[in-house]
Structures are given as structure tokens and as C-alpha cells.
Design an enzyme around this catalytic site. Structure first.
Site, PDB file in Angstrom:
ATOM      1  N   ASP A  59       3.890  -3.633   0.791  1.00 27.79           N
ATOM      2  CA  ASP A  59       5.048  -4.407   1.229  1.00 27.79           C
ATOM      3  C   ASP A  59       4.707  -5.277   2.439  1.00 27.79           C
ATOM      4  O   ASP A  59       3.796  -4.973   3.213  1.00 27.79           O
ATOM      5  CB  ASP A  59       6.191  -3.466   1.654  1.00 27.79           C
ATOM      6  CG  ASP A  59       6.918  -2.836   0.486  1.00 27.79           C
ATOM      7  OD1 ASP A  59       6.460  -2.997  -0.666  1.00 27.79           O
ATOM      8  OD2 ASP A  59       7.940  -2.175   0.738  1.00 27.79           O
ATOM      9  N   HIS A 205       1.788  -0.673   3.651  1.00 29.92           N
ATOM     10  CA  HIS A 205       2.097  -2.012   4.171  1.00 29.92           C
ATOM     11  C   HIS A 205       0.799  -2.756   4.475  1.00 29.92           C
ATOM     12  O   HIS A 205      -0.073  -2.221   5.154  1.00 29.92           O
ATOM     13  CB  HIS A 205       2.938  -1.915   5.442  1.00 29.92           C
ATOM     14  CG  HIS A 205       4.322  -1.383   5.190  1.00 29.92           C
ATOM     15  ND1 HIS A 205       4.574  -0.047   5.020  1.00 29.92           N
ATOM     16  CD2 HIS A 205       5.513  -2.018   5.038  1.00 29.92           C
ATOM     17  CE1 HIS A 205       5.876   0.124   4.793  1.00 29.92           C
ATOM     18  NE2 HIS A 205       6.466  -1.061   4.796  1.00 29.92           N
TER      19      HIS A 205
END
Ligand SMILES: [Zn+2]
Length: 254
Positions: A59, A205
Site C-alpha cells: 500500500d 507498505h
């Protein structure tokens, strides 16, 4: 910034879950009970797929400061992953977004702004998601099929917007929590492995843009160990499409 909003996420998500059956909690520390609830009630939303497979998802990118190192590592390991891109980040680094797609990775959308969907009206949510999808498609040439809301909080407005845009919401079942202050590759590895099963969807991430500095670096440090762990367990690693989550949506080609 995840930590400052954790309490808010907890309240709004639980209220939404009770009221609409749609909002699922951003399972921060202390909210682990929500994990099993999510997995049992919404297995597809939790990203549970083929039992011999693990979906690897990232993400908050594309981020020129950190994403290329992830791409390099995945190329060495000959693996593909799913990247949930932020429209606002794509606008700043469209070539990097294109590089991710050109390397064979799956492109998905994380919204334009990294804001709670539950705090936005249906119209604003649709505008945000449509703008982000257009930016992602324009930069990569790939039409996104999956949507992950910021903080994992899915409002009814976000669900409706995703449906109009033919995007399937997918959260995760295992995460590194590299956004926690002081996270290290060891802590990221331990956090992911705690919930790692066949069929899991892992969230990491590839950018620090919503996290403390060093979050992506901690995730990157843990990634080779996680890939080795999956390999040792006989689990293939790949994208959400490879995970078997893309085929059951009628009317949309895989
Ligand atoms: Zn995010």
C-alpha cells in the site's frame, strides 16, 4: 499517520459493522478480536484465497524513495505482487507507476487521498475513487480491479463507489505493522508470521508517506525472510488475481 487515528478507526468501524454490516475495523493493537470476525464473516474481503498460495500486497506507493528497492527484490525473487497505489502519489511519480505495471505486477487502487472513507459522503468518495482509478489507468495502462480503502476502513459510500467502478474491495489477513513507531524487520516479520496461513493476504507498505520514517525500510528488510518462510511452508507467493480472488465477480473479465 495510522497511530493517531487508531482510536477513531476502532469506534467508527465497529459502529459501521453493527449498523450496516459493511465497515470492517482497521485491526490495530488491541483489536485482534476483529481479525477472526473478519476472516469468518467476510473471507473474500479479508483476502483469503487459494490455500496453497499467499497474496503479497503493498500500500501507499508509488514512492521514488522506496518502491524501486521493492521492485528490485521482487525481480530477483521472480515474484509478482499487487500494489495498491494512491492517486496522489501516482500524480507525482507516473513513470514509477508505469514501471511497476511493466514489471508484471498487479495494479490496484488505494484512493486518491489517504483519508478515512467513513468521514466522506458517497459523492466525495466516488469522486476520489474515480479520480484515483483514472490516474492509475492513465499512468500504467492497466485497469485496476481491486480497491483497498485507507486504514482498511470501508464505509457504505466506499462500497457503493467501488461497485460503480467495478472495483472489488480487499483488505488483508496478515500485516507487518511497520507503521508502528520503532518497527524493525524483526518486528515486521513476527507480525506477519503470527497470522500467516495458506490463503493469507499479506499487507506491507512500500512507502512512508502515511507512516513514520523507516516503515518501508523495515518492511523491505523483512521481505526476504517472509518469502523464505512461505517457501519453506510450500506456499506460492503472488498477486491477488493469482490468489483466486478475481474470478467470481460476474461481468468483469479476469
Ligand atoms: Zn494506506
Amino acid at each position: 499517520m495510522h497511530n493517531g487515528h487508531r482510536r477513531l478507526a476502532r469506534g467508527t468501524a465497529l459502529a459501521g459493522l453493527a449498523a450496516a454490516g459493511l465497515a470492517i475495523a482497521h485491526a490495530g493493537p488491541g483489536l485482534t478480536a476483529i481479525g477472526p470476525v473478519r476472516r469468518l464473516a467476510f473471507p473474500r474481503l479479508a483476502g483469503l484465497g487459494r490455500p496453497d498460495h499467499v497474496a503479497l500486497t503493498f500500500d501507499d506507493g508509488p514512492d521514488p524513495a522506496s518502491t524501486p528497492a521493492f521492485l528490485d527484490l521482487l525481480a530477483v525473487r521472480r515474484l509478482h505482487a499487487t500494489f495498491f497505489l494512491l492517486g496522489s502519489m501516482v500524480a507525482r511519480a507516473p513513470r514509477l507507476a508505469a514501471e511497476i505495471a511493466a514489471a508484471g505486477h498487479e495494479i490496484a487502487v488505494h484512493g486518491w487521498d489517504h483519508r478515512y472513507t467513513i468521514l466522506r459522503g458517497p459523492g466525495a468518495m466516488f469522486s476520489d475513487l474515480a479520480r484515483a482509478s483514472d490516474a492509475v489507468s492513465g499512468a500504467t495502462g492497466a485497469r485496476p480491479r481491486f480497491f483497498r480503502p485507507p486504514y482498511g476502513v470501508l464505509s457504505s459510500g466506499a462500497v457503493m463507489a467501488a461497485r460503480r467502478l467495478e472495483l472489488t474491495p480487499v483488505l488483508w489477513s496478515s500485516w507487518g505493522k511497520e507503521w508502528a513507531p520503532g518497527a524493525t524487520p524483526d518486528s515486521v516479520f513476527a507480525s506477519v508470521v503470527a497470522d500467516l496461513t495458506g490463503g493469507a493476504t499479506i499487507l506491507l507498505h512500500d512507502s512512508d508517506c502515511t507512516s513514520p520514517a523507516g516503515a518501508a525500510s523495515a518492511a523491505l528488510g523483512a521481505l526476504p525472510w517472509l518469502l523464505d518462510e512461505c517457501s519453506a511452508r510450500g506456499l506460492a507467493v503472488g498477486t491477488l488475481a493469482e490468489h483466486g480472488l478475481g474470478a467470481s465477480r460476474p461481468g468483469v473479465r479476469a
